[in-house]
Scaffold this motif. Structure first.
Motif, PDB file in Angstrom:
ATOM      1  N   ALA A  61       5.173 -10.013 -29.284  1.00 41.71           N
ATOM      2  CA  ALA A  61       5.954  -9.019 -28.544  1.00 41.71           C
ATOM      3  C   ALA A  61       6.223  -9.486 -27.115  1.00 41.71           C
ATOM      4  CB  ALA A  61       5.228  -7.677 -28.549  1.00 41.71           C
ATOM      5  N   LEU A  62       5.221 -10.065 -26.469  1.00 34.95           N
ATOM      6  CA  LEU A  62       5.415 -10.577 -25.112  1.00 34.95           C
ATOM      7  C   LEU A  62       6.397 -11.739 -25.101  1.00 34.95           C
ATOM      8  CD1 LEU A  62       1.773 -10.399 -23.744  1.00 34.95           C
ATOM      9  CD2 LEU A  62       3.728  -9.024 -23.000  1.00 34.95           C
ATOM     10  N   ASP A  63       6.296 -12.613 -26.092  1.00 33.10           N
ATOM     11  CA  ASP A  63       7.229 -13.731 -26.196  1.00 33.10           C
ATOM     12  C   ASP A  63       8.646 -13.216 -26.445  1.00 33.10           C
ATOM     13  OD1 ASP A  63       7.839 -16.614 -26.422  1.00 33.10           O
ATOM     14  OD2 ASP A  63       8.275 -16.087 -28.513  1.00 33.10           O
ATOM     15  N   LEU A  64       8.769 -12.237 -27.315  1.00 37.56           N
ATOM     16  CA  LEU A  64      10.070 -11.637 -27.611  1.00 37.56           C
ATOM     17  C   LEU A  64      10.665 -11.010 -26.357  1.00 37.56           C
ATOM     18  CD1 LEU A  64      12.136 -10.797 -29.822  1.00 37.56           C
ATOM     19  CD2 LEU A  64      10.736  -8.771 -30.198  1.00 37.56           C
ATOM     20  N   LEU A  65       9.857 -10.296 -25.612  1.00 40.78           N
ATOM     21  CA  LEU A  65      10.305  -9.674 -24.371  1.00 40.78           C
ATOM     22  C   LEU A  65      10.760 -10.740 -23.376  1.00 40.78           C
ATOM     23  CD1 LEU A  65      10.647  -7.154 -22.627  1.00 40.78           C
ATOM     24  CD2 LEU A  65       8.206  -7.263 -22.116  1.00 40.78           C
ATOM     25  N   ASP A  66      10.005 -11.807 -23.271  1.00 41.64           N
ATOM     26  CA  ASP A  66      10.343 -12.900 -22.366  1.00 41.64           C
ATOM     27  C   ASP A  66      11.669 -13.549 -22.774  1.00 41.64           C
ATOM     28  OD1 ASP A  66       9.792 -14.552 -20.146  1.00 41.64           O
ATOM     29  OD2 ASP A  66       8.915 -16.077 -21.428  1.00 41.64           O
ATOM     30  N   ARG A  67      11.826 -13.824 -24.073  1.00 39.38           N
ATOM     31  CA  ARG A  67      13.064 -14.455 -24.551  1.00 39.38           C
ATOM     32  C   ARG A  67      14.275 -13.544 -24.355  1.00 39.38           C
ATOM     33  NH1 ARG A  67      12.666 -15.234 -30.019  1.00 39.38           N
ATOM     34  NH2 ARG A  67      10.557 -14.459 -30.172  1.00 39.38           N
ATOM     35  N   ARG A  68      14.110 -12.260 -24.633  1.00 34.88           N
ATOM     36  CA  ARG A  68      15.226 -11.317 -24.449  1.00 34.88           C
ATOM     37  C   ARG A  68      15.596 -11.195 -22.974  1.00 34.88           C
ATOM     38  NH1 ARG A  68      16.814  -6.907 -28.197  1.00 34.88           N
ATOM     39  NH2 ARG A  68      16.304  -7.677 -30.254  1.00 34.88           N
ATOM     40  N   SER A  69      14.598 -11.191 -22.125  1.00 33.14           N
ATOM     41  CA  SER A  69      14.872 -11.116 -20.689  1.00 33.14           C
ATOM     42  C   SER A  69      15.613 -12.365 -20.218  1.00 33.14           C
ATOM     43  CB  SER A  69      13.569 -10.956 -19.906  1.00 33.14           C
ATOM     44  OG  SER A  69      12.978  -9.719 -20.201  1.00 33.14           O
ATOM     45  N   ALA A  70      15.186 -13.519 -20.689  1.00 25.31           N
ATOM     46  CA  ALA A  70      15.818 -14.778 -20.284  1.00 25.31           C
ATOM     47  C   ALA A  70      17.252 -14.889 -20.801  1.00 25.31           C
ATOM     48  CB  ALA A  70      14.995 -15.965 -20.774  1.00 25.31           C
ATOM     49  N   ALA A  71      17.529 -14.279 -21.957  1.00 26.19           N
ATOM     50  CA  ALA A  71      18.844 -14.414 -22.586  1.00 26.19           C
ATOM     51  C   ALA A  71      19.858 -13.376 -22.110  1.00 26.19           C
ATOM     52  CB  ALA A  71      18.698 -14.312 -24.101  1.00 26.19           C
ATOM     53  N   ARG A  72      19.404 -12.354 -21.404  1.00 22.28           N
ATOM     54  CA  ARG A  72      20.366 -11.315 -21.025  1.00 22.28           C
ATOM     55  C   ARG A  72      21.322 -11.849 -19.951  1.00 22.28           C
ATOM     56  NH1 ARG A  72      15.888  -9.048 -17.891  1.00 22.28           N
ATOM     57  NH2 ARG A  72      16.603  -8.938 -15.741  1.00 22.28           N
ATOM     58  N   PRO A  73      22.532 -11.303 -19.911  1.00 18.96           N
ATOM     59  CA  PRO A  73      23.516 -11.769 -18.918  1.00 18.96           C
ATOM     60  C   PRO A  73      23.006 -11.556 -17.494  1.00 18.96           C
ATOM     61  CG  PRO A  73      24.530 -10.290 -20.528  1.00 18.96           C
ATOM     62  CD  PRO A  73      23.058 -10.250 -20.766  1.00 18.96           C
ATOM     63  N   ARG A  74      23.338 -12.479 -16.637  1.00 15.23           N
ATOM     64  CA  ARG A  74      22.935 -12.409 -15.229  1.00 15.23           C
ATOM     65  C   ARG A  74      24.175 -12.298 -14.348  1.00 15.23           C
ATOM     66  NH1 ARG A  74      17.492 -11.731 -15.547  1.00 15.23           N
ATOM     67  NH2 ARG A  74      16.622 -13.201 -17.005  1.00 15.23           N
ATOM     68  N   ARG A  75      23.998 -11.716 -13.194  1.00 13.88           N
ATOM     69  CA  ARG A  75      25.087 -11.651 -12.229  1.00 13.88           C
ATOM     70  C   ARG A  75      25.370 -13.054 -11.711  1.00 13.88           C
ATOM     71  NH1 ARG A  75      22.289  -7.174 -12.207  1.00 13.88           N
ATOM     72  NH2 ARG A  75      23.286  -5.172 -11.848  1.00 13.88           N
ATOM     73  N   VAL A  76      26.624 -13.298 -11.433  1.00 15.05           N
ATOM     74  CA  VAL A  76      27.025 -14.578 -10.859  1.00 15.05           C
ATOM     75  C   VAL A  76      27.418 -14.319  -9.411  1.00 15.05           C
ATOM     76  CG1 VAL A  76      28.668 -16.476 -10.998  1.00 15.05           C
ATOM     77  CG2 VAL A  76      27.836 -15.397 -13.100  1.00 15.05           C
ATOM     78  N   ALA A  77      26.870 -15.107  -8.513  1.00 14.77           N
ATOM     79  CA  ALA A  77      27.156 -14.915  -7.090  1.00 14.77           C
ATOM     80  C   ALA A  77      27.177 -16.275  -6.408  1.00 14.77           C
ATOM     81  CB  ALA A  77      26.081 -14.032  -6.455  1.00 14.77           C
ATOM     82  N   PRO A  78      27.890 -16.345  -5.295  1.00 11.71           N
ATOM     83  CA  PRO A  78      27.906 -17.607  -4.552  1.00 11.71           C
ATOM     84  C   PRO A  78      26.517 -17.967  -4.028  1.00 11.71           C
ATOM     85  CG  PRO A  78      29.469 -16.006  -3.614  1.00 11.71           C
ATOM     86  CD  PRO A  78      28.703 -15.309  -4.686  1.00 11.71           C
ATOM     87  N   ARG A  79      26.325 -19.246  -3.788  1.00  8.69           N
ATOM     88  CA  ARG A  79      25.067 -19.766  -3.261  1.00  8.69           C
ATOM     89  C   ARG A  79      24.750 -19.078  -1.939  1.00  8.69           C
ATOM     90  NH1 ARG A  79      23.919 -24.522  -0.062  1.00  8.69           N
ATOM     91  NH2 ARG A  79      21.890 -25.373  -0.648  1.00  8.69           N
ATOM     92  N   GLY A  80      23.487 -18.844  -1.695  1.00  2.00           N
ATOM     93  CA  GLY A  80      23.063 -18.238  -0.446  1.00  2.00           C
ATOM     94  C   GLY A  80      22.519 -16.841  -0.665  1.00  2.00           C
ATOM     95  N   LEU A  81      22.632 -15.993   0.342  1.00  2.00           N
ATOM     96  CA  LEU A  81      22.101 -14.639   0.270  1.00  2.00           C
ATOM     97  C   LEU A  81      22.698 -13.833  -0.888  1.00  2.00           C
ATOM     98  CD1 LEU A  81      19.994 -12.874   1.585  1.00  2.00           C
ATOM     99  CD2 LEU A  81      21.729 -12.078   3.201  1.00  2.00           C
ATOM    100  N   PRO A  82      24.000 -13.993  -1.212  1.00  2.00           N
ATOM    101  CA  PRO A  82      24.523 -13.266  -2.376  1.00  2.00           C
ATOM    102  C   PRO A  82      23.804 -13.634  -3.678  1.00  2.00           C
ATOM    103  CG  PRO A  82      26.343 -14.022  -1.021  1.00  2.00           C
ATOM    104  CD  PRO A  82      25.084 -14.662  -0.469  1.00  2.00           C
ATOM    105  N   ALA A  83      23.374 -14.872  -3.810  1.00  2.00           N
ATOM    106  CA  ALA A  83      22.646 -15.289  -5.019  1.00  2.00           C
ATOM    107  C   ALA A  83      21.248 -14.668  -5.046  1.00  2.00           C
ATOM    108  CB  ALA A  83      22.561 -16.811  -5.092  1.00  2.00           C
ATOM    109  N   VAL A  84      20.601 -14.556  -3.881  1.00  2.64           N
ATOM    110  CA  VAL A  84      19.293 -13.889  -3.801  1.00  2.64           C
ATOM    111  C   VAL A  84      19.461 -12.429  -4.204  1.00  2.64           C
ATOM    112  CG1 VAL A  84      17.410 -13.178  -2.257  1.00  2.64           C
ATOM    113  CG2 VAL A  84      18.434 -15.450  -2.000  1.00  2.64           C
ATOM    114  N   ARG A  85      20.477 -11.781  -3.663  1.00  2.88           N
ATOM    115  CA  ARG A  85      20.744 -10.374  -3.971  1.00  2.88           C
ATOM    116  C   ARG A  85      20.995 -10.195  -5.474  1.00  2.88           C
ATOM    117  NH1 ARG A  85      25.287  -6.817  -4.448  1.00  2.88           N
ATOM    118  NH2 ARG A  85      24.830  -4.756  -3.577  1.00  2.88           N
TER     119      ARG A  85
END
Length: 196
Positions: A61-85
């Motif tokens: 279950a923990l591995d499944l949760l980790d894999r699902r979290s890693a595979a979910r779409p992420r926001r795309v932002a320019p390098r710098g503070l927007p990427a941290v945000r």
């Protein structure tokens, strides 16, 4: 007819989906072989083929949760503070799916703390998150968008802030709706950027 490897893989996917549905509905506290078997419409005997012991089920279950979290779409932002945000926004429960995922993560903490091996796996997951944040912080510092300082320390503080906000939003979603979470994160980042 003999079972093929494809049948086995399909069954394993079905089992994983049943585990996920039980986690989403009941958290780690409700994750039992019996609950997964009922969700799957199978016997607990079938599940013991995949999970000989409850600890095996929890580790999966923990591995499944980790894999699902890693595979979910992420926001795309320019390098710098927007990427941290963007990276910090990706942690927060801003959507129903992110809320479900965070609820499952938080429910896993007690389970992981009770088992040294599972605890170690959780510590590694959070360390990987801090490492990624540290790289983003360092890039923002290079661009002059964040003041100098130890990027690892800043990343640890930012991760701690985000996880604390997750907990507050899960316990009191009325007081911490997505808009307020975003405002609080922006306030935190503005204070961090203005730090002498």
């Amino acid at each position: 007819m003999p079972r093929t490897k494809g049948d086995h893989e399909a069954r394993r996917r079905d089992v994983s989906e049943a585990v996920w549905r039980v986690l989403a509905a009941h958290g780690f506290d409700g994750l039992t072989l019996r609950a997964v078997a009922a969700e799957l419409g199978a016997t607990t005997g079938l599940l013991t083929h995949y999970f000989p012991a409850k600890r095996d089920l929890l580790a999966h279950a923990l591995d499944l949760l980790d894999r699902r979290s890693a595979a979910r779409p992420r926001r795309v932002a320019p390098r710098g503070l927007p990427a941290v945000r963007a990276a910090l926004l990706d942690i927060l429960p801003l959507t129903p799916a992110a809320t479900d995922s965070n609820r499952i993560w938080v429910s896993s903490w007690d389970t992981a703390l009770a088992d040294p091996a599972l605890r170690e796996g959780h510590a590694e997951r959070y360390a990987r998150g801090r490492d990624r944040l540290s790289e983003l912080v360092a890039a923002a510092q290079e661009l002059g968008e964040l003041p100098p300082g130890d990027p690892d320390r800043i990343a640890a503080g930012a991760q701690g802030f985000a996880l604390g906000l997750v907990v507050q939003a899960l316990f009191d979603p009325v007081a911490f709706p997505p808009e307020r979470q975003t405002e609080l994160l922006d306030d935190y980042l503005a204070a961090l950027a203005a730090r002498p």
